[in-house]
Each structure stands twice: as C-alpha cells, then as structure tokens.
Design a protein around this motif. Structure first.
Motif, PDB file in Angstrom:
ATOM      1  N   TRP A  79      17.539  26.833  33.162  1.00 49.69           N
ATOM      2  CA  TRP A  79      16.957  26.569  30.746  1.00 49.69           C
ATOM      3  C   TRP A  79      18.144  26.451  30.178  1.00 49.69           C
ATOM      4  N   THR A  80      17.971  25.528  29.668  1.00 51.24           N
ATOM      5  CA  THR A  80      19.586  24.787  29.085  1.00 51.24           C
ATOM      6  C   THR A  80      19.055  25.027  27.610  1.00 51.24           C
ATOM      7  N   LEU A  81      20.307  25.589  26.656  1.00 53.18           N
ATOM      8  CA  LEU A  81      20.246  25.639  25.535  1.00 53.18           C
ATOM      9  C   LEU A  81      18.929  24.808  24.945  1.00 53.18           C
ATOM     10  N   GLY A  82      17.865  25.252  23.846  1.00 56.57           N
ATOM     11  CA  GLY A  82      17.514  24.556  23.270  1.00 56.57           C
ATOM     12  C   GLY A  82      16.536  23.603  24.201  1.00 56.57           C
ATOM     13  N   ASP A  83      15.636  24.377  25.649  1.00 54.71           N
ATOM     14  CA  ASP A  83      14.961  24.167  26.381  1.00 54.71           C
ATOM     15  C   ASP A  83      13.703  24.335  26.014  1.00 54.71           C
ATOM     16  N   ALA A  84      12.506  23.876  26.249  1.00 51.56           N
ATOM     17  CA  ALA A  84      11.219  24.482  25.529  1.00 51.56           C
ATOM     18  C   ALA A  84      10.956  26.448  26.283  1.00 51.56           C
ATOM     19  N   HIS A  85      11.400  26.579  27.668  1.00 53.90           N
ATOM     20  CA  HIS A  85      11.788  27.642  28.276  1.00 53.90           C
ATOM     21  C   HIS A  85      12.625  28.474  27.947  1.00 53.90           C
ATOM     22  N   TYR A  86      13.621  28.109  27.205  1.00 52.54           N
ATOM     23  CA  TYR A  86      14.587  29.260  27.169  1.00 52.54           C
ATOM     24  C   TYR A  86      14.116  30.386  25.678  1.00 52.54           C
ATOM     25  N   PRO A  87      14.776  31.656  25.947  1.00 54.20           N
ATOM     26  CA  PRO A  87      13.462  32.757  25.883  1.00 54.20           C
ATOM     27  C   PRO A  87      14.509  32.617  23.820  1.00 54.20           C
ATOM     28  N   VAL A  88      13.312  32.177  22.406  1.00 55.05           N
ATOM     29  CA  VAL A  88      14.123  31.966  21.492  1.00 55.05           C
ATOM     30  C   VAL A  88      14.562  34.037  20.772  1.00 55.05           C
ATOM     31  N   GLU A  89      14.431  34.576  21.434  1.00 58.28           N
ATOM     32  CA  GLU A  89      14.734  35.817  21.104  1.00 58.28           C
ATOM     33  C   GLU A  89      16.519  35.646  21.317  1.00 58.28           C
ATOM     34  N   LEU A  90      17.154  35.447  22.726  1.00 55.23           N
ATOM     35  CA  LEU A  90      18.790  35.059  22.501  1.00 55.23           C
ATOM     36  C   LEU A  90      19.249  34.293  21.602  1.00 55.23           C
ATOM     37  N   LEU A  91      18.144  33.459  21.239  1.00 62.26           N
ATOM     38  CA  LEU A  91      18.985  32.434  19.958  1.00 62.26           C
ATOM     39  C   LEU A  91      19.693  33.413  19.097  1.00 62.26           C
ATOM     40  N   LEU A  92      19.404  34.411  18.668  1.00 60.51           N
ATOM     41  CA  LEU A  92      19.612  35.215  16.941  1.00 60.51           C
ATOM     42  C   LEU A  92      21.464  35.517  17.387  1.00 60.51           C
ATOM     43  N   LEU A  93      21.510  35.966  18.971  1.00 55.61           N
ATOM     44  CA  LEU A  93      23.141  36.134  19.194  1.00 55.61           C
ATOM     45  C   LEU A  93      23.807  35.254  19.194  1.00 55.61           C
ATOM     46  N   ALA A  94      24.995  35.620  18.413  1.00 58.03           N
ATOM     47  CA  ALA A  94      26.253  34.673  18.021  1.00 58.03           C
ATOM     48  C   ALA A  94      26.745  33.390  19.063  1.00 58.03           C
ATOM     49  N   ASP A  95      26.458  34.210  20.288  1.00 57.16           N
ATOM     50  CA  ASP A  95      26.897  32.736  21.589  1.00 57.16           C
ATOM     51  C   ASP A  95      26.071  33.333  22.523  1.00 57.16           C
ATOM     52  N   PRO A  96      24.871  32.534  22.601  1.00 55.10           N
ATOM     53  CA  PRO A  96      23.178  32.605  23.148  1.00 55.10           C
ATOM     54  C   PRO A  96      24.083  31.600  24.488  1.00 55.10           C
ATOM     55  N   PRO A  97      24.295  32.246  26.134  1.00 57.45           N
ATOM     56  CA  PRO A  97      24.239  31.170  26.576  1.00 57.45           C
ATOM     57  C   PRO A  97      23.939  29.519  26.078  1.00 57.45           C
ATOM     58  N   LEU A  98      24.524  28.673  27.343  1.00 55.17           N
ATOM     59  CA  LEU A  98      24.446  27.424  27.196  1.00 55.17           C
ATOM     60  C   LEU A  98      23.379  27.316  28.354  1.00 55.17           C
ATOM     61  N   MET A  99      23.360  28.124  29.921  1.00 51.09           N
ATOM     62  CA  MET A  99      22.136  28.015  30.336  1.00 51.09           C
ATOM     63  C   MET A  99      21.937  29.040  30.931  1.00 51.09           C
ATOM     64  N   LEU A 100      20.682  29.240  31.720  1.00 55.55           N
ATOM     65  CA  LEU A 100      20.485  30.371  32.104  1.00 55.55           C
ATOM     66  C   LEU A 100      19.047  30.509  33.265  1.00 55.55           C
ATOM     67  N   TYR A 101      19.829  31.278  34.514  1.00 58.51           N
ATOM     68  CA  TYR A 101      19.953  30.719  36.044  1.00 58.51           C
ATOM     69  C   TYR A 101      18.107  31.513  35.634  1.00 58.51           C
ATOM     70  N   VAL A 102      17.507  31.545  36.332  1.00 58.69           N
ATOM     71  CA  VAL A 102      16.348  31.557  36.252  1.00 58.69           C
ATOM     72  C   VAL A 102      15.304  31.929  37.602  1.00 58.69           C
ATOM     73  N   ALA A 103      15.400  33.017  38.172  1.00 58.92           N
ATOM     74  CA  ALA A 103      14.195  33.185  39.598  1.00 58.92           C
ATOM     75  C   ALA A 103      13.459  34.137  39.605  1.00 58.92           C
ATOM     76  N   GLY A 104      12.298  33.685  39.300  1.00 58.97           N
ATOM     77  CA  GLY A 104      11.082  34.455  39.921  1.00 58.97           C
ATOM     78  C   GLY A 104       9.563  33.350  38.973  1.00 58.97           C
ATOM     79  N   GLN A 105       8.434  33.796  38.037  1.00 63.09           N
ATOM     80  CA  GLN A 105       7.543  33.350  37.607  1.00 63.09           C
ATOM     81  C   GLN A 105       8.144  32.726  36.228  1.00 63.09           C
ATOM     82  N   THR A 106       8.123  31.894  36.785  1.00 62.27           N
ATOM     83  CA  THR A 106       9.603  30.840  35.486  1.00 62.27           C
ATOM     84  C   THR A 106       8.589  30.187  34.959  1.00 62.27           C
TER      85      THR A 106
END
Length: 296
Positions: A79-106
C-alpha cells in the motif's frame, strides 16, 4: 518508482512527501531535471534522486515475487501513500511511510483499535494481564495492535486471537514489525505470525529482506501508537521502548493507559511513572473502554 523513491539515499519520508506534493507522483519526480529538483531538495538529495539505487532491480524482483506468492490463507500487498487501503491514522504522523508491506486479510479494516505494549521480559502476572486484556478488548470489538515481540506483545496478540469472533471484515489484531515481511522475527513467533495473518494483518514499512536492526524497532513504534485510539502499557521498566511508544501516543494526542503492578517489580516502575504523569490507571477492560469513550 515507489521503490526507487523509498530507496533514494538521504531522502527520508518527509522529503519524499514534499516531492510528491510538488510533482504528484514518484514517476514525475524522476522525470524532473536536476535544476528543478534543487528547488525542492538539497543538491545532494537531487543527485541521489537522479541516481538509480544499485539494489533497485533486485528489490523490484524480490517484491514482485513476494506479491505473486501469497499463501492460501492470506494475501500479500503493498500500500503506497495515498492508496485507498492506506490507514488514514498514519497520515497524522510527520513522516508516514511511503510504502507499507502488508500480509494478511488485506480486504479487512482496522475499526476501533487499542495499542497494547510492554516488557519483553514480563512477570508471569504481566503475561497473564496482556493476554486477558487482549482477549477482553477484542471481545469488546477493538482491534489489538502491538509489535509481535516476545513477552507482552505476543501475549496481547494471542489473547485477541483466542476469541472466536465471526466478523472477518475487521481485524482482530495487527502486528507492526521491525523487519521485512519476508522473514519472521523473533523466530519463536513463526506460528503466531501465521495466526495473525489468518485473522488480522502484519505491517512493515521496511524493504523485503531487511534484517532485525536495533534502530528500526523504536522507529516502528510510532506506527503502533498512531494506529491505536490509545496505548495501554502493561509492564515497562523506566527505560524501555514501551515508554517511547507511550510518548509518541501523547504527541499524537492519543490516550495513554497503564496497569499498576508490584512496587518490587522493575517491570512496573515505568507504568507507575506514567500514572504519576497522568496516564489512566487501568484495572479492567471496562476502564479502557470508558477512557476511550467506547463504553456502552
């Protein structure tokens, strides 16, 4: 292009986010001239952006292979920054990750979540508390977020997983890890990682192949703090990663809660310090729900 941006030497998440605001996409960033890039970043950073990272091809192949080889029980995704699945909670961070690698019930969702953190070497009572609170708070409908470390983290995940909750649209538990998702750390948690992926989600901001580097674990704690409505500290010494997570939660305006323990156990001294500083003293799962204003 996302991988190349994340791998550019000396270009961190904050700078990359600024570049994306200016140019719209990673592809567009790499189409800019050196002169244009220097209007946004330093000359050294501009040079790094114009130079392809030596390991980029290998990382692209590794990531593509990982994405195409998900187990039957769960899925792999990026999930990249701005992707629909990207957790909005992380956007409150000053440095949200550009990319999230996820494994599970996506296809699932976070819903209301509570971060549970604590000692890697808890007392027997601390282990029991972590498991019981993980179970009770999951039963109340919260997703339990932790770091899959030995001790309190693992017990909290296990407590959430012990619940036979039929709702598969929301995750029971989320583990934010400090390595690449193509490896499990610690090794003792191989089975736990599989169970989390089957009923929740594993998340990492680190490139595949990243080993367990000491500096990555405190950094990933900001994601744990951001995903939870609050952070519950079960046991923690006065100098511990759990107190770092609690401070990160406070910085984000989130609630911090702590379970008191024996005055003779060093694992409780951090919790007592938090309580003296204003953290909510917690004795039951109901205390957590009331503090988060989720009690019915």
């Amino acid at each position: 292009a996302w991988l190349r941006l994340s791998m550019a030497e000396g270009v961190g998440n904050e700078t990359a986010r600024r570049l994306l605001r200016c140019f719209g996409s990673p592809q567009s960033v790499f189409e800019q001239t050196d002169a244009v890039l220097r209007q946004v970043v330093t000359p050294t950073q501009a040079h790094a952006l114009r130079t392809e990272p030596p390991a980029l091809t290998v990382q692209c192949v590794r990531t593509q292979h990982w994405l195409q080889n998900s187990p039957d029980a769960h899925h792999h995704a990026v999930w990249t920054l701005g992707d629909a699945h990207y957790p909005v909670e992380l956007l409150l961070l000053a440095d949200p990750p550009l990319m999230l690698y996820v494994a599970g019930q996506t296809a699932g969702s976070l819903g209301h979540a509570i971060a549970i953190v604590g000692s890697r070497n808890p007392t027997p009572q601390g282990m029991q508390n972590a498991e019981q609170f993980g179970h009770a708070l999951c039963a109340a409908g919260l997703c339990v977020v932790s770091g899959m470390a030995l001790g309190v983290d693992g017990a909290a995940h296990q407590g959430a997983l012990r619940l036979d909750r039929p709702d598969r649209a929301s995750w029971r538990t989320v583990a934010v890890v400090g390595t690449g998702l193509d490896r499990v750390y610690p090794r003792q948690h191989q089975a736990l990682a599989h169970d989390i992926a089957s009923h929740g989600l594993l998340i990492s901001e680190y490139l595949l192949g990243t080993p367990p580097l000491a500096q990555n674990f405190p950094k990933r704690n900001r994601l744990i703090a951001a995903l939870g409505l609050g952070t519950l500290v079960v046991e923690a010494a006065l100098k511990s990663g759990s107190l770092i997570t609690a401070q990160m939660a406070l910085d984000l305006g989130r609630d911090v809660l702590a379970i008191p323990g024996s005055i003779h156990a060093t694992q409780s001294h951090g919790c007592h310090a938090l309580i003296r500083q204003g953290a909510k003293l917690v004795e039951t799962a109901q205390d957590v729900l009331e503090e988060l204003q989720l009690a019915t």
